[in-house]
Design a protein around this motif. Structure first.
Motif, PDB file in Angstrom:
ATOM      1  N   LEU A   1       0.825  -1.209   0.000  1.00 56.30           N
ATOM      2  CA  LEU A   1       0.000   0.000   0.000  1.00 56.30           C
ATOM      3  C   LEU A   1       0.863   1.264   0.000  1.00 56.30           C
ATOM      4  CD1 LEU A   1      -2.740   1.383   0.050  1.00 56.30           C
ATOM      5  CD2 LEU A   1      -2.774   1.046   2.538  1.00 56.30           C
ATOM      6  N   ARG A   2       1.924   1.292   0.780  1.00 54.03           N
ATOM      7  CA  ARG A   2       2.814   2.463   0.824  1.00 54.03           C
ATOM      8  C   ARG A   2       3.351   2.788  -0.565  1.00 54.03           C
ATOM      9  NH1 ARG A   2       8.239   2.783   0.382  1.00 54.03           N
ATOM     10  NH2 ARG A   2       9.282   4.564   1.311  1.00 54.03           N
TER      11      ARG A   2
ATOM     12  N   GLU B   1       8.452  12.948   5.853  1.00 56.09           N
ATOM     13  CA  GLU B   1       8.485  12.711   4.403  1.00 56.09           C
ATOM     14  C   GLU B   1       9.849  12.191   3.953  1.00 56.09           C
ATOM     15  OE1 GLU B   1       6.358  12.375   1.129  1.00 56.09           O
ATOM     16  OE2 GLU B   1       5.528  13.838   2.520  1.00 56.09           O
ATOM     17  N   ARG B   2      10.904  12.701   4.562  1.00 55.89           N
ATOM     18  CA  ARG B   2      12.263  12.289   4.184  1.00 55.89           C
ATOM     19  C   ARG B   2      12.954  11.462   5.255  1.00 55.89           C
ATOM     20  NH1 ARG B   2      13.903  17.636   0.886  1.00 55.89           N
ATOM     21  NH2 ARG B   2      12.481  17.135  -0.790  1.00 55.89           N
TER      22      ARG B   2
ATOM     23  N   GLY C   1      11.904   3.808   5.048  1.00 55.83           N
ATOM     24  CA  GLY C   1      11.861   3.333   3.673  1.00 55.83           C
ATOM     25  C   GLY C   1      10.987   2.108   3.452  1.00 55.83           C
ATOM     26  N   GLY C   2      10.027   1.904   4.339  1.00 57.60           N
ATOM     27  CA  GLY C   2       9.102   0.798   4.150  1.00 57.60           C
ATOM     28  C   GLY C   2       9.488  -0.492   4.838  1.00 57.60           C
ATOM     29  N   ASN C   3      10.321  -0.420   5.863  1.00 63.12           N
ATOM     30  CA  ASN C   3      10.767  -1.616   6.567  1.00 63.12           C
ATOM     31  C   ASN C   3       9.970  -1.929   7.832  1.00 63.12           C
ATOM     32  OD1 ASN C   3      12.959  -2.466   4.858  1.00 63.12           O
ATOM     33  ND2 ASN C   3      13.948  -0.558   5.465  1.00 63.12           N
ATOM     34  N   GLY C   4       8.948  -1.142   8.118  1.00 60.56           N
ATOM     35  CA  GLY C   4       8.104  -1.413   9.283  1.00 60.56           C
ATOM     36  C   GLY C   4       8.754  -1.081  10.607  1.00 60.56           C
TER      37      GLY C   4
ATOM     38  N   SER D   1       1.184   1.492   6.335  1.00 64.62           N
ATOM     39  CA  SER D   1       0.929   1.223   4.916  1.00 64.62           C
ATOM     40  C   SER D   1       2.043   0.389   4.287  1.00 64.62           C
ATOM     41  CB  SER D   1       0.731   2.533   4.151  1.00 64.62           C
ATOM     42  OG  SER D   1       1.876   3.349   4.194  1.00 64.62           O
ATOM     43  N   CYS D   2       3.239   0.431   4.858  1.00 62.35           N
ATOM     44  CA  CYS D   2       4.350  -0.349   4.311  1.00 62.35           C
ATOM     45  C   CYS D   2       4.214  -1.835   4.602  1.00 62.35           C
ATOM     46  CB  CYS D   2       5.686   0.170   4.837  1.00 62.35           C
ATOM     47  SG  CYS D   2       5.978  -0.138   6.593  1.00 62.35           S
ATOM     48  N   GLN D   3       3.345  -2.197   5.523  1.00 61.19           N
ATOM     49  CA  GLN D   3       3.178  -3.591   5.897  1.00 61.19           C
ATOM     50  C   GLN D   3       1.864  -4.188   5.386  1.00 61.19           C
ATOM     51  OE1 GLN D   3       5.720  -5.351   7.399  1.00 61.19           O
ATOM     52  NE2 GLN D   3       6.757  -3.434   6.873  1.00 61.19           N
TER      53      GLN D   3
END
Length: 125
Positions: A43-44, A60-61, A65-68, A101-103
């Motif tokens: 989703l992310r 935002e920065r 990086g989506g690693n939960g 959302s990354c998970q």
């Protein structure tokens, strides 16, 4: 679309297509964006690919990086919410915090609400 009871009505042709894509409705501010996502997409990544950031301005920065790990990409899913698979998401679902959302892997039609009033993490419902 959301049937008003927190469920996504996927009975129309827009919900689930035979092409392996599903409808994702994203609510942000006073706007709503309808997208199509490949089943299995995170989703992310889907949100970012469509210019819809799940992050607060501060994060935002500065995120994992989506690693939960950082819990800054939280969103609410009022319809089509998948079962939690990540430890943080299990706790978030149990206690009313935004889901990461990354998970979340997109498995079917869903409605997603970006958390607009967060500084870093979203608050409880």
């Amino acid at each position: 679309m959301d049937d008003g009871n927190g469920r996504v009505d996927d009975s129309d042709a827009e919900g689930c297509g035979g092409d392996g894509e599903v409808r994702v409705v994203v609510r942000h501010g006073d706007a709503e964006t309808v997208t199509r996502a490949a089943v299995g997409t995170t989703l992310r990544d889907h949100l970012l690919d469509h210019g819809l950031s799940p992050y607060a301005r501060l994060t935002e920065r500065a995120n994992c990086g989506g690693n939960g790990l950082c819990a800054t990409c939280g969103v609410r899913i009022p319809a089509g919410e998948p079962d939690p698979t990540h430890w943080h998401d299990r706790l978030a679902a149990r206690f009313g915090y935004p889901r990461l959302s990354c998970q979340i892997r997109i498995r079917g039609p869903m409605v997603v609400e970006l958390v607009e009033d967060k500084r870093v993490w979203g608050g409880r419902e």
